[in-house]
Design an enzyme around this catalytic site. Structure first.
Site, PDB file in Angstrom:
ATOM      1  N   GLU A 230       4.285 -47.934  14.668  1.00  0.00           N
ATOM      2  CA  GLU A 230       4.786 -48.966  13.701  1.00  0.00           C
ATOM      3  C   GLU A 230       6.264 -49.164  14.327  1.00  0.00           C
ATOM      4  OE1 GLU A 230       3.334 -50.946  11.743  1.00  0.00           O
ATOM      5  OE2 GLU A 230       1.708 -49.538  11.147  1.00  0.00           O
ATOM      6  N   CYS A 264      13.105 -53.739  10.899  1.00  0.00           N
ATOM      7  CA  CYS A 264      12.303 -54.019  12.144  1.00  0.00           C
ATOM      8  C   CYS A 264      11.544 -55.154  12.269  1.00  0.00           C
ATOM      9  CB  CYS A 264      11.255 -52.866  12.364  1.00  0.00           C
ATOM     10  SG  CYS A 264       9.904 -52.706  11.079  1.00  0.00           S
TER      11      CYS A 264
END
Length: 778
Positions: A230, A264
């Site tokens: 991720e 993110c």
């Protein structure tokens, strides 16, 4: 509360790194725990998840304090993105785990292979290494841990050393809440992480930067260890001239100020159509004022950069840009504060666009049109973690079609990443694999295909055993699939195949379809046969538009009428409320039931006569109004009259006003005398019906009547005694079930009209007589 105090006290202590030389034993311990199979039963998994839930709830205050110390995160954001996120995820998983664990039936299995009972098991992968990061330090460790526990795995957590306070409370929760032999925490930085990567894992789950991911991937490749990565990305937001500029500015600013943009999936830069650039910036300034009336620095709701190194990196990026600051720019190194800063840049190569900022810097790149924006998005980063299109539906659909990304929030910022049950993950170099909700369970499970071959199938399987001489043709016949396309890639259309498959594209689908059709046809035939043999169909239901026995009921092959008449039950169908009123008048005036009211009015005093006449006229007016609600009555009677069908009236309450009513709203129509007899079983008096039967030449019982109403059940016996075959009646009643009558029930005139409009069509060239249910010609 005591646990909260203890955990808060532990935060004050310095983070102790796990000794590197103890890491092999820790890894071996969780592998041994998995091999003991203790984590596989659903009871164990649910118990661990529930204990973890209470471990989080019991340490809420400590978590809030730790997030404040490490990140300056507000209480609201801590609950939003850390505490409630994790606890809600646990509750959701525990509520659905049993369903997820069940074996699945394998899809798309050929009919012959279904004998092998193919299915898919969900097996745990084994020992898992979870490496978290600092921006959501609790969430990004515990959410994958929840998936690992649910899948039946064991796990080692490696929290980020950049959020030491949360790392300590995380270790406290794990050690005091769940099975320490199966789940443990390793603290440390590069040396400890390197030691962990030297061990053999069944899967590595990493959240963080692409640079570190490359190091982990190389190490995992040495042992062919699968990974879920991720990562981040240079995520674009695109605002077209057709977008709602106010909402776009407000939502994108929120995406950049949430956790000081240390998220993110937040947009890295915004491309705005030049036509709406100025109003967009104005709306963003207004939104910033609404979010932080006293300024972001003074607000408890605006976080801080995680550490000095990250703050210095952001400051250097801002200093290196060629853009122009139009909002914000304030910063304070002592507090690791950097305010929301909007910069107008002129090129995709600007450092603020070309690199991921991971902070509250908001570069805006003006563009001429959507074509330019889509092209630049692909050049800056072809596979970002997120895409944020703002515009009309045609524009946002085009942006999704012509770009790639891990996820998309249309007309919003990072919202797709905030749904805890929606799969979350990147694509390409922004990551691979997905988790959250059921996807977390799938992330740590192996879908294991299983077949079971019974012994009795051995004769069917002989084709697979050597020697193979003469078996190829049989094998190809059993297994070869014929293509439905030619050498040019065009689909070939075969009418025969289409008919066989009923357009489903498969023989199995066609077989199922034809089976359904045959069953439906059989049921319909049974229904029609039963209808033809029985008088009883529930009243009030719409009757079928097509009724076969009626097709030839008007005339036989000699042209003689078969259907001689239709009798309307005055009480039940035409004038029931009015007939009831007349009955009440008769009772009030002492007039016998079987006599006409008008015959007795002359004997009454004049005031009583006047009152009775007024009441009769009122009843007539009421009947006129009600009759307007009987659709098609005039058309029906005119139609039947034109066919030579006679009309009769039937009532138990003989009243001349009733006849007058019918003549009033059915002018010019001729009706047979009203039946005055009572035909109630068990003593039906056929005198009245014999009168009608003789008048209509029905004595021999060879012809038919239609009876319409809702209280004819007690008259059927009388009609049959008079020699008439009752074709239609109207009410399901025990009194009718003993009679062998042909026809269907009619409860409302509009139902009869609808049926007769279809059933009484003249058939040209009719050459055969009508046959009864036994096949005899009538």
């Amino acid at each position: 509360m005591a646990q909260d105090l203890a955990s808060m006290a532990s935060i004050a202590t310095e983070l102790k790194h796990t000794p590197v030389d103890s890491i092999p034993a820790i890894a071996g311990g969780v592998r041994n725990a998995f091999n003991s199979h203790k984590t596989k039963p659903i009871g164990f998994r649910l118990t661990q998840l529930r204990k973890l839930y209470w471990g989080i709830k019991d340490n809420e205050a400590a978590i809030v304090q730790a997030c404040k110390e490490d990140l300056g995160k507000s209480v609201f954001e801590t609950y939003l993105s850390e505490i409630d996120w994790c606890t809600n995820d646990i509750v959701f998983v525990t509520q659905n785990l049993q369903k997820w664990m069940k074996d699945e039936k394998a899809p798309d299995i050929p009919l012959a292979n279904k004998l092998l009972s193919p299915k898919i098991r969900k097996d745990p992968l084994g020992a898992i290494l979870i490496i978290g990061t600092y921006n959501f330090p609790l969430n990004l460790c515990l959410t994958p841990l929840v998936g690992a526990i649910a899948a039946g795995c064991t796990a080692v957590l490696k929290p980020s050393e950049s959020a030491p306070s949360v790392a300590k409370i995380l270790q406290h929760i794990v050690e005091t809440s769940i099975d320490a032999s199966c789940y443990t925490v390793v603290q440390g930085a590069v040396p400890e992480t390197t030691a962990l990567l030297e061990e053999k894992w069944d899967k590595i789950f990493y959240t963080g930067s692409a640079n570190v991911a490359k190091i982990i991937a190389k190490k995992a490749a040495e042992t062919l260890t699968p990974m879920t990565l991720e990562l981040g990305g240079r995520n674009p937001a695109i605002v077209t001239k057709n977008a709602n500029v106010r909402l776009a500015a407000k939502r994108l600013l929120w995406g950049k100020t949430l956790h000081s943009r240390q998220v993110c999936i937040s947009q890295n830069y915004i491309m705005v159509d030049r036509e709406v650039l100025d109003p967009f910036i104005a709306e963003m300034k207004l939104a910033l004022k609404q979010f932080y009336p006293d300024g972001a620095k003074e607000s408890d709701d605006f976080g801080r950069i995680v550490h000095g190194k990250q703050w210095s990196r952001l400051k250097q990026m801002l200093e290196s840009t060629r853009g122009r600051i139009v909002m914000g720019g304030d910063m304070d190194e002592s507090q690791r504060y950097m305010g929301p800063t909007v910069i107008i840049v002129d090129s995709p190569s600007d450092p603020l666009v070309a690199e991921e900022s991971f902070g509250p810097l908001i570069p805006i790149l003006p563009v001429e049109d959507l074509d330019t924006a889509i092209r630049i998005a692909g050049e800056v980063h072809r596979t970002p973690l997120g895409l944020y299109p703002f515009g009309n539906k045609q524009e946002t659909d085009r942006m999704m079609t012509e770009t790639q990304s891990g996820g998309v929030s249309v007309n919003d910022a990072l919202f797709h990443g905030s749904l805890s049950t929606l799969p979350f993950g990147g694509v390409g170099d922004s990551g691979h694999g997905a988790y959250r909700g059921k996807s977390s369970f799938d992330c740590f499970s192996h879908r294991r295909s299983v077949t079971s071959t019974p012994g009795w199938m051995e004769g069917l399987l002989d084709v697979r055993y050597p020697p193979y001489a003469g078996k190829l043709a049989k094998f190809k016949k059993m297994s070869e699939l014929k293509p439905n396309f030619d050498r040019d890639g065009k689909v070939k259309f075969s009418l025969w195949s289409y008919v066989l498959s009923l357009g489903t594209g498969s023989k199995t689908g066609g077989l199922i379809g034809y089976t359904v059709i045959l069953l439906a046809a059989f049921s319909t035939r049974q229904y029609l046969d039963n209808s033809a043999r029985s008088l009883i169909i529930p009243m009030g239901k719409r009757q079928p538009k097509r009724f076969a026995p009626l097709d030839t009921q008007i005339k036989n092959h000699n042209g003689a009428p078969l259907l001689k008449g239709i009798i309307f039950d005055v009480d039940g169908t035409l004038c029931k409320p009015q007939s009831y009123m007349f009955a009440q008048m008769r009772q009030a005036l002492g007039i016998p039931k079987s006599t006409d009211i008008l015959d007795h009015l002359h004997a009454l005093p004049q005031p009583a006569q006047d009152e009775a006449q007024t009441a009769i006229r009122a009843i007539e007016r009421a009947a006129m109004v009600e009759q307007e609600a009987q659709p098609g009555l005039m058309e029906l009677i005119s139609y039947l009259e034109g066919k030579g069908v006679r009309m009769g009236l039937c009532t138990r309450n003989f009243d001349a006003p009733v006849t007058h009513l019918l003549q009033t709203f059915l002018p010019g129509k001729t009706f047979a005398p009203i039946i005055t007899r009572d035909f109630r079983p068990p003593k039906p008096d056929p005198a009245g019906i014999l009168h009608i039967a003789r008048a209509w030449e029905l004595e021999d019982g060879a012809e038919s009547l239609i009876m319409v109403g809702d209280s004819l059940d007690d008259m059927v016996a009388g009609y049959k005694a008079g020699g008439a075959t009752v074709l239609l009646a109207c009410k399901e009643n025990e009194g009718l079930k003993g009679h062998e009558c042909t026809g269907v029930a009619i409860g409302r005139l509009d139902e009869l009209v609808g049926m007769l409009e279809v059933g009484f069509e003249e058939r040209e060239g009719e050459g055969e007589g009508v046959k009864d249910g036994a096949g005899a010609e009538r």
